[in-house]
Design a protein around this motif. Sequence first.
Motif, PDB file in Angstrom:
ATOM      1  N   GLU A 169       0.856  -1.180   0.000  1.00 41.24           N
ATOM      2  CA  GLU A 169       0.000   0.000   0.000  1.00 41.24           C
ATOM      3  C   GLU A 169       0.895   1.233   0.000  1.00 41.24           C
ATOM      4  OE1 GLU A 169      -4.236  -0.574   2.014  1.00 41.24           O
ATOM      5  OE2 GLU A 169      -2.598  -0.675   3.457  1.00 41.24           O
ATOM      6  N   MET A 170       0.504   2.219  -0.816  1.00 43.94           N
ATOM      7  CA  MET A 170       1.248   3.465  -0.894  1.00 43.94           C
ATOM      8  C   MET A 170       0.323   4.585  -1.331  1.00 43.94           C
ATOM      9  SD  MET A 170       3.477   2.647  -4.335  1.00 43.94           S
ATOM     10  CE  MET A 170       4.147   4.296  -4.466  1.00 43.94           C
ATOM     11  N   ASP A 171       0.815   5.816  -1.266  1.00 42.63           N
ATOM     12  CA  ASP A 171      -0.016   6.979  -1.612  1.00 42.63           C
ATOM     13  C   ASP A 171      -0.526   6.938  -3.041  1.00 42.63           C
ATOM     14  OD1 ASP A 171      -0.136   8.343   0.819  1.00 42.63           O
ATOM     15  OD2 ASP A 171       1.798   9.296   0.476  1.00 42.63           O
ATOM     16  N   GLN A 172       0.371   6.940  -3.996  1.00 45.82           N
ATOM     17  CA  GLN A 172      -0.038   6.995  -5.395  1.00 45.82           C
ATOM     18  C   GLN A 172       0.734   5.955  -6.200  1.00 45.82           C
ATOM     19  OE1 GLN A 172      -0.126  10.863  -7.118  1.00 45.82           O
ATOM     20  NE2 GLN A 172      -1.359  11.703  -5.481  1.00 45.82           N
ATOM     21  N   PRO A 173       0.166   4.770  -6.369  1.00 45.21           N
ATOM     22  CA  PRO A 173       0.845   3.721  -7.133  1.00 45.21           C
ATOM     23  C   PRO A 173       1.118   4.170  -8.567  1.00 45.21           C
ATOM     24  CG  PRO A 173      -1.038   2.830  -5.954  1.00 45.21           C
ATOM     25  CD  PRO A 173      -1.114   4.314  -5.835  1.00 45.21           C
ATOM     26  N   GLU A 174       2.321   3.862  -9.030  1.00 41.61           N
ATOM     27  CA  GLU A 174       2.708   4.154 -10.409  1.00 41.61           C
ATOM     28  C   GLU A 174       3.189   2.864 -11.055  1.00 41.61           C
ATOM     29  OE1 GLU A 174       5.471   7.408 -10.748  1.00 41.61           O
ATOM     30  OE2 GLU A 174       4.617   8.356  -8.955  1.00 41.61           O
ATOM     31  N   LEU A 175       2.701   2.596 -12.251  1.00 41.60           N
ATOM     32  CA  LEU A 175       3.009   1.346 -12.944  1.00 41.60           C
ATOM     33  C   LEU A 175       4.510   1.132 -13.115  1.00 41.60           C
ATOM     34  CD1 LEU A 175       2.112  -1.202 -14.391  1.00 41.60           C
ATOM     35  CD2 LEU A 175       1.859   0.157 -16.475  1.00 41.60           C
TER      36      LEU A 175
ATOM     37  N   GLN B  74      17.148  -9.846  -6.998  1.00 40.87           N
ATOM     38  CA  GLN B  74      17.847  -9.962  -5.718  1.00 40.87           C
ATOM     39  C   GLN B  74      17.500 -11.235  -4.957  1.00 40.87           C
ATOM     40  OE1 GLN B  74      18.262  -6.151  -3.406  1.00 40.87           O
ATOM     41  NE2 GLN B  74      16.785  -5.482  -4.977  1.00 40.87           N
ATOM     42  N   LEU B  75      16.227 -11.629  -5.013  1.00 40.75           N
ATOM     43  CA  LEU B  75      15.788 -12.817  -4.273  1.00 40.75           C
ATOM     44  C   LEU B  75      15.997 -14.105  -5.049  1.00 40.75           C
ATOM     45  CD1 LEU B  75      12.422 -11.420  -2.852  1.00 40.75           C
ATOM     46  CD2 LEU B  75      14.592 -11.671  -1.616  1.00 40.75           C
ATOM     47  N   ASP B  76      16.179 -13.979  -6.360  1.00 38.19           N
ATOM     48  CA  ASP B  76      16.346 -15.126  -7.252  1.00 38.19           C
ATOM     49  C   ASP B  76      15.169 -16.095  -7.155  1.00 38.19           C
ATOM     50  OD1 ASP B  76      17.671 -16.522  -9.269  1.00 38.19           O
ATOM     51  OD2 ASP B  76      18.701 -17.820  -7.819  1.00 38.19           O
ATOM     52  N   MET B  77      13.974 -15.510  -7.137  1.00 36.32           N
ATOM     53  CA  MET B  77      12.738 -16.289  -7.141  1.00 36.32           C
ATOM     54  C   MET B  77      11.612 -15.408  -7.685  1.00 36.32           C
ATOM     55  SD  MET B  77      11.695 -16.536  -3.086  1.00 36.32           S
ATOM     56  CE  MET B  77      13.309 -17.018  -2.513  1.00 36.32           C
ATOM     57  N   PRO B  78      10.537 -16.036  -8.168  1.00 36.68           N
ATOM     58  CA  PRO B  78       9.413 -15.248  -8.693  1.00 36.68           C
ATOM     59  C   PRO B  78       8.729 -14.429  -7.600  1.00 36.68           C
ATOM     60  CG  PRO B  78       9.176 -17.578  -9.261  1.00 36.68           C
ATOM     61  CD  PRO B  78      10.313 -17.473  -8.309  1.00 36.68           C
ATOM     62  N   VAL B  79       8.325 -13.218  -7.959  1.00 36.59           N
ATOM     63  CA  VAL B  79       7.632 -12.325  -7.035  1.00 36.59           C
ATOM     64  C   VAL B  79       6.341 -11.857  -7.699  1.00 36.59           C
ATOM     65  CG1 VAL B  79       7.730 -10.088  -5.860  1.00 36.59           C
ATOM     66  CG2 VAL B  79       9.777 -11.534  -5.961  1.00 36.59           C
ATOM     67  N   ASP B  80       5.222 -12.018  -6.988  1.00 31.84           N
ATOM     68  CA  ASP B  80       3.954 -11.422  -7.400  1.00 31.84           C
ATOM     69  C   ASP B  80       3.778 -10.174  -6.546  1.00 31.84           C
ATOM     70  OD1 ASP B  80       3.253 -13.243  -9.329  1.00 31.84           O
ATOM     71  OD2 ASP B  80       2.030 -14.463  -7.981  1.00 31.84           O
ATOM     72  N   LEU B  81       3.709  -9.029  -7.194  1.00 33.29           N
ATOM     73  CA  LEU B  81       3.648  -7.759  -6.486  1.00 33.29           C
ATOM     74  C   LEU B  81       2.347  -7.041  -6.826  1.00 33.29           C
ATOM     75  CD1 LEU B  81       5.236  -5.738  -4.708  1.00 33.29           C
ATOM     76  CD2 LEU B  81       6.138  -4.773  -6.824  1.00 33.29           C
ATOM     77  N   ILE B  82       1.537  -6.814  -5.808  1.00 33.71           N
ATOM     78  CA  ILE B  82       0.288  -6.080  -5.970  1.00 33.71           C
ATOM     79  C   ILE B  82       0.462  -4.751  -5.248  1.00 33.71           C
ATOM     80  CG2 ILE B  82      -2.176  -6.037  -5.419  1.00 33.71           C
ATOM     81  CD1 ILE B  82      -1.960  -9.164  -5.458  1.00 33.71           C
ATOM     82  N   VAL B  83       0.271  -3.654  -5.969  1.00 33.32           N
ATOM     83  CA  VAL B  83       0.445  -2.326  -5.394  1.00 33.32           C
ATOM     84  C   VAL B  83      -0.878  -1.572  -5.508  1.00 33.32           C
ATOM     85  CG1 VAL B  83       1.748  -0.174  -5.483  1.00 33.32           C
ATOM     86  CG2 VAL B  83       2.880  -2.328  -6.069  1.00 33.32           C
ATOM     87  N   LYS B  84      -1.381  -1.126  -4.372  1.00 28.75           N
ATOM     88  CA  LYS B  84      -2.667  -0.435  -4.303  1.00 28.75           C
ATOM     89  C   LYS B  84      -2.531   0.822  -3.449  1.00 28.75           C
ATOM     90  CE  LYS B  84      -5.341  -3.608  -6.274  1.00 28.75           C
ATOM     91  NZ  LYS B  84      -6.206  -3.382  -7.408  1.00 28.75           N
ATOM     92  N   PRO B  85      -3.468   1.762  -3.606  1.00 27.97           N
ATOM     93  CA  PRO B  85      -3.452   2.939  -2.728  1.00 27.97           C
ATOM     94  C   PRO B  85      -3.906   2.560  -1.319  1.00 27.97           C
ATOM     95  CG  PRO B  85      -5.310   3.041  -4.236  1.00 27.97           C
ATOM     96  CD  PRO B  85      -4.505   1.836  -4.621  1.00 27.97           C
ATOM     97  N   TYR B  86      -3.478   3.360  -0.340  1.00 25.92           N
ATOM     98  CA  TYR B  86      -3.918   3.135   1.040  1.00 25.92           C
ATOM     99  C   TYR B  86      -5.435   3.053   1.109  1.00 25.92           C
ATOM    100  CZ  TYR B  86       0.766   4.333   2.650  1.00 25.92           C
ATOM    101  OH  TYR B  86       2.108   4.345   2.858  1.00 25.92           O
ATOM    102  N   GLY B  87      -5.932   2.116   1.909  1.00 24.83           N
ATOM    103  CA  GLY B  87      -7.359   1.998   2.130  1.00 24.83           C
ATOM    104  C   GLY B  87      -8.117   1.228   1.071  1.00 24.83           C
ATOM    105  N   ASP B  88      -7.416   0.625   0.124  1.00 25.98           N
ATOM    106  CA  ASP B  88      -8.091  -0.150  -0.923  1.00 25.98           C
ATOM    107  C   ASP B  88      -8.911  -1.268  -0.276  1.00 25.98           C
ATOM    108  OD1 ASP B  88      -8.135  -0.686  -3.977  1.00 25.98           O
ATOM    109  OD2 ASP B  88      -7.767  -2.655  -3.081  1.00 25.98           O
ATOM    110  N   ARG B  89     -10.106  -1.491  -0.784  1.00 21.26           N
ATOM    111  CA  ARG B  89     -11.001  -2.501  -0.209  1.00 21.26           C
ATOM    112  C   ARG B  89     -11.321  -3.618  -1.201  1.00 21.26           C
ATOM    113  NH1 ARG B  89     -12.110  -2.383   4.851  1.00 21.26           N
ATOM    114  NH2 ARG B  89     -14.208  -3.102   4.534  1.00 21.26           N
TER     115      ARG B  89
END
Length: 94
Positions: free
Chosen positions: A46-52, A65-80
């Motif tokens: 969660e962050m103020d203004q997600p940017e692609l 860095q982790l040498d593994m797959p990462v699924d990253l979901i970025v949403k604005p604060y308070g997303d429901r």
Amino acid sequence: MRLTPAQINTIKSTATAVLGEGAQVTLFGSRVHDDKKGGDVDLYVEMDQPELMKKIRCKVSLQDQLDMPVDLIVKPYGDRSPIAMIAKQEGILL
């Protein structure tokens, strides 16, 4: 939780560097459970203004860095959204 302290530090520092100081990172999915094996790293941020482009840079950097797959979901604060609710209820804030 199936992440090492070094991996947690990498996730937190990378999220802060790429997404900004206010980014809140939650680990969810299979890596939360010690009894499961394998799997990618599912992160809800969660962050103020997600940017692609920032999201893409963060995901690529974490995977490198982790040498593994990462699924990253970025949403604005308070997303429901349903995924936000699952991550917040079942996840671990890093």
